[in-house]
Design an enzyme around this catalytic site. Structure first.
Site: not given
Lengths: 852, 125
Positions: A536, A38
């Site tokens: 994908d 983060c």
């Protein structure tokens, strides 16, 4: 053995180099930091580091996951920085190496060597050990190399021991898996106990029922002294069966009782003891029984139960050993030695001593010892044992090689980039082990039951005893005892406990054999119930890089000539489309010419002079600007564009010569894999950032009906969520880098891995071989494994829920049926063997091959 | 009912009550992990018929290192599983095996052998 033991993490106890005089300038160190996910992580680490006395500055970069620290080596040691990062909750990255030291005999040498190493920049900690005569160094591979460490050791007055040829040989031959040896040993002991108990059981059984055997009936009639004496002797014979052959039941019970828990051993131990004590009383005090003739003995119960359960344990050990065969195969792949260039000499080293940056030499037929990058030479390498891809892969200078792959044709040298626990193979092994140890959600039911199971069985056995004693037929004491013993013995907590983990171990191992890393039991269980799978497009269905697909020519030109001109022109270009054209021409073995006056026209194309012709390559606008007529080619252009390709005009000397089209091509087995997925009943959805037309063209080619085109990278996770809102369990297949959020959002994220980077964080399943077939195989393995788990659970639950009431005698009032403790023992012993054997059936799973 | 029946009934029920109390009602107090200079909260756990100690108390947000030492050969305990942390470790007999965890939130997290027969708890405060 000894090596592994002392390598195990002990807290760093070595003295820290605090005594060095403080230099004027601080020392700089860069440390890799793992576990940063983060944006607020770096400030936390920086704060933790700067709080240390002696740290001048600290800067943490989230992007490359590195912490740059300026510190005063006189006041703080590098290892303290590492500890601070660890204490802040992150994982400082460091490699370890074991360096053998020549003649290190005294404890002061240990201190000297440790100090010298710790003062070397980049060395985080050093622990020398007199036992193996070696020092274990924790170091940052980007800052320090083996030479620096050796210089440090030499400065302390010691020498790095040259590995003797014999040592290397010993390392190669050291193959004893301690776990395997322990298992073999236990199996042999159990089998000895089984034969002993069996040998005693036979005469005991015969003499326990003299009334059934004519000769014996007359020799030892009911109530006679002969009978009592014979039975007393049988008791003496049975005692060693109880105490030796059955010893593991008592020690197992005792160890569990100390923890206030109970297990299979508790049940068996109580059961056989109850039968034994009853028999002792019957022989010693027949007067206690209402009718002395009823004072029968149950020595046979003790002996036969011990024999059968011990046999069951032995068979289970044998079968359980086979469940982890796949991981053993992977461990066996690890190379034992490496040929490394040091001081210009090629020397053989145990693979543990290779450090990052070493140049390793590999000859044909040899195993590549660690991961690295080719620096010299070229060869074909067989990586099939890791990726499952059977074709050897060509390796040139700059290519990545995976440790434990087998070098086929040429010899080459490579620079080690990952060693020890960081290599792809070591990561795979660790991940497979972790996954095999993880739990499938289905097991939570079992977990809930297992904590209560054994005490519940004990309570049931007591209740059954009471019931039979209160209202049962005479002789009540005999019936009550039989029911108590049978109930205790028939219950099999092992079958329940083994049901899920054994199947999971085999299933996940099977995945690893096929180049599929299933990361957890959770992922395995969810994969079987997927409704939709999102693929994908780029890099997953297609190769992810453009290739030449079509050459169309205007009248009067020839294919190869147009291609040769275009390719010659593009040879200087670094544009991926240009490279595709050049590659296409080389594949057709065209010899390319040199280009003069090469010019790139941004947004339009390129121009230049080849073989004396003025050549233009580019889009329609470029042609119109140069007033070149392209009408006869526009129809082909439209057609190619609608197929999702990128067509480019080629003009020679002011006249249109033809078209070359480039496209991202579909991987050869994508179509087959998608077909298989649909046959498995899974909806296939294609997701791409490309425009609708290109997307539809590819979708048509591979047979996908639902297409989500023009999706921005950030919206991919959102699209996954939308599908989940339709109430579907959604799988997502992507490359693991751009698609990380979407992979994490999906119920099961499949990452298509490449090369040595197998630890893709966001994925639940990693496909080491970059092919869609892996998705099909993963789903098939998951279905087969979960089916196996369910069979096991149904079997184990069913067995216990049926067996226990029958043993308690619920059928007696209706059918007059009462189970013999001997049958109960046989059933119990073989129920757990059955579970493990059923799990082992998974080993024969073969993935269906997709035709490409 | 005859006296012997009364004796069996009462003794049996007392035994049942004892089993319930012994296995389910009594809980062990936890052992607090020691903080070491390495920045870990460490505790040593002996694996023999169960985990000793079987309840470890640690603080939140600091890495935990549990050193397991298995002193038996029963195949059930050859692995320890921390389900909530997605971690497991092989425990070869007689070797010290360190399991490192990062407790990010408070709560009670069980650790077990793969079959769930051995149970321990990690209490994060």
């Amino acid at each position: 053995m000894g090596k592994a033991q002392s390598m195990v993490n002990k807290p760093a106890a070595g003295p820290i180099a605090r005594a060095t005089p403080s230099p004027a300038v601080g020392r700089h160190v860069e440390l890799t930091v793992g576990g940063m996910t983060c944006a607020h992580c770096p400030p936390m680490i920086e704060k933790a580091l700067t709080e240390i006395d002696g740290v001048i500055s600290a800067h943490v970069n989230l992007a490359n996951k590195r912490a740059a620290v300026e510190y005063d080596p006189g006041r703080v040691a590098a290892i303290d920085l590492v500890k601070a990062i660890r204490a802040a909750g992150y994982a400082p990255g460091a490699a370890t190496i074991r360096i053998p030291i020549k003649s290190m005999h005294c404890s002061s040498c240990v201190t000297r060597i440790e100090l010298a190493l710790q003062m070397t920049p980049g060395v985080l900690s050093a622990r020398a050990n007199l036992g193996p005569n070696a020092v274990d160094v924790e170091y940052d591979p980007s800052t320090v190399d083996f030479d620096a460490m050796r210089r440090a050791i030499e400065s302390a007055g010691h020498k790095v021991a040259e590995p003797k040829a014999a040592d290397v040989k010993a390392a190669v031959e050291e193959d004893g898996d301690p776990e395997q040896i322990a298992r073999e040993e236990e199996y042999r002991t159990l089998m000895r106990k089984f034969w002993f108990a069996t040998a005693i059981s036979i005469p005991v059984m015969a003499l326990s029922y003299p009334d059934l055997i004519p000769g014996l009936r007359d020799w030892m009639p009911m109530g006679s002294d002969t009978r009592r004496i014979v039975w007393a002797l049988l008791g003496v014979l049975s005692l060693p069966v109880l105490l030796w052959a059955g010893s593991q039941f008592f020690t197992g019970m005792w160890d569990a009782l100390k923890h206030r828990s109970a297990n299979m051993h508790t049940l068996i131990a109580i059961g056989i003891t109850a039968a034994f004590l009853y028999s002792v009383v019957a022989v010693a005090y027949p007067g206690l029984f209402p009718d002395p003739a009823l004072a029968e003995v149950f020595w046979d119960v003790t002996d036969v139960v011990v024999a059968l359960v011990v046999l069951g344990l032995a068979l289970e050990i044998k079968a359980k050993g086979r469940t982890s065969e796949a991981i053993k195969k992977l461990i066996g792949l690890q190379a034992k030695t490496a040929r490394v260039v040091r001081d210009g000499k090629e020397i053989d080293l145990p693979v543990e001593e290779v450090v990052v940056g070493d140049i390793v030499v590999v000859r044909p037929g040899e195993k590549i010892p660690v991961d690295g990058e080719v620096t010299e030479g070229e060869s074909a390498v067989d990586e099939s044992l890791i990726t499952g891809e059977s074709m050897p892969v060509e390796k040139h200078v700059g290519d990545e090689v995976i440790g434990s792959a087998i070098n086929k044709t040429g010899s080459f040298r490579f620079k080690a980039t990952k060693v020890g626990k960081d290599t792809a193979l070591a990561t795979i092994i660790r991940m497979v082990k972790d996954a095999q140890g993880s739990k499938a959600p289905i097991q939570r039911v079992v977990d809930m039951v297992s904590g209560y199971f054994v005490p519940t069985v004990m309570i049931l056995a007591i209740l059954a005893f009471i019931a039979w004693y209160l209202v049962g037929p005479e002789p009540r004491i005999v019936y009550s005892t039989i029911v108590l013993v049978t109930t205790l013995i028939i219950a099999c907590p092992c079958a329940l406990g083994l049901a899920t983990p054994t199947s999971l171990t085999v299933g996940i191992g099977k995945g690893a054999e096929n180049g599929i890393l299933i990361r957890s039991g959770d992922a395995l269980q969810t994969s079987q119930q997927l409704d939709s799978i999102i693929l994908d497009k780029t890099g997953t269905i297609t190769r992810g890089e453009p290739a030449l697909t079509d050459v169309v020519v205007a009248r009067g030109h020839n294919d190869n000539e147009v291609l040769r001109l275009a390719a010659s022109l593009e040879r200087g270009s670094e544009h991926p489309l240009g490279e595709a054209i050049v590659q296409g021409a080389e594949d057709r073995a065209l010899s390319l010419a040199d280009t003069e006056n090469f010019a790139a026209i941004p947004g339009h194309g390129v121009s230049g002079r080849v073989d004396g012709h003025e050549i233009l390559l580019g889009n329609a606008k470029l042609m119109r600007d140069r007033a070149i007529a392209i009408d006869m080619l526009t129809q082909d252009w439209e057609r190619l564009a609608s197929e999702g390709k990128t067509p480019m005009f080629v003009a020679a000397d002011g006249k249109a010569a033809g078209l070359v089209a480039v496209a991202d091509t579909v991987k050869p087995d994508s179509k087959g894999a998608i077909e298989m997925l649909r046959r498995l009943g899974i909806e296939v959805v294609m997701l791409t950032g490309d425009n609708e037309r290109t997307a539809q063209a590819i979708a048509r080619e591979v047979g996908v009906e639902r297409v989500l085109a023009e999706v921005l990278p950030d919206d991919k996770a959102h699209e996954v969520q939308k599908l989940q809102l339709e109430g579907k369990t959604v799988g997502m297949v992507g490359d693991g880098i751009n698609d990380a959020p979407a992979l994490a959002q999906a119920d099961v994220g499949f990452a298509i891995g490449t090369g040595t980077d197998v630890a893709i964080e966001a994925s639940d399943v990693t496909l080491i071989k970059g092919s869609l077939t892996g998705v099909v195989t993963a789903i098939e393995i998951s279905r087969a494994t979960m089916r196996n788990v369910r069979q096991n659970l149904v079997g184990a639950f069913g067995y216990n829920t049926l067996g226990i009431p029958v043993a308690m005698g619920v059928l007696y009032p209706f059918l007059g049926l009462l189970l013999s403790p001997l049958i109960a023992a046989a059933a119990m012993a073989f129920s757990s063997v059955t579970v493990v054997t059923n799990a082992n059936r998974l080993r024969f799973f073969e993935p269906r091959r997709v035709a490409s | 009912m005859t006296p012997d029946r009364w004796i069996v009934l009462i003794a049996g029920l007392l035994l049942v009550a004892f089993i319930v109390w012994f296995f389910w009602l009594k809980r062990a107090k936890g052992v607090r992990a020691a903080e070491t200079s390495g920045g870990y909260q460490e505790a040593m756990i002996l694996v023999k018929g169960g985990y000793t100690p079987d309840t470890i108390i640690v603080g939140r947000g600091k890495p935990v290192r549990l050193n397991f030492r298995r002193e038996e050969t029963a195949s059930c305990s050859d692995k320890v599983v921390f389900e909530h942390f997605g971690k497991s470790a092989d425990l070869p007999t007689g070797e010290l095996v360190a399991v490192e965890l990062m407790p990010k939130e408070a709560g009670e997290f069980p650790f077990t052998c793969p079959m769930g027969m051995f149970r321990g708890r990690l209490i994060v405060e």
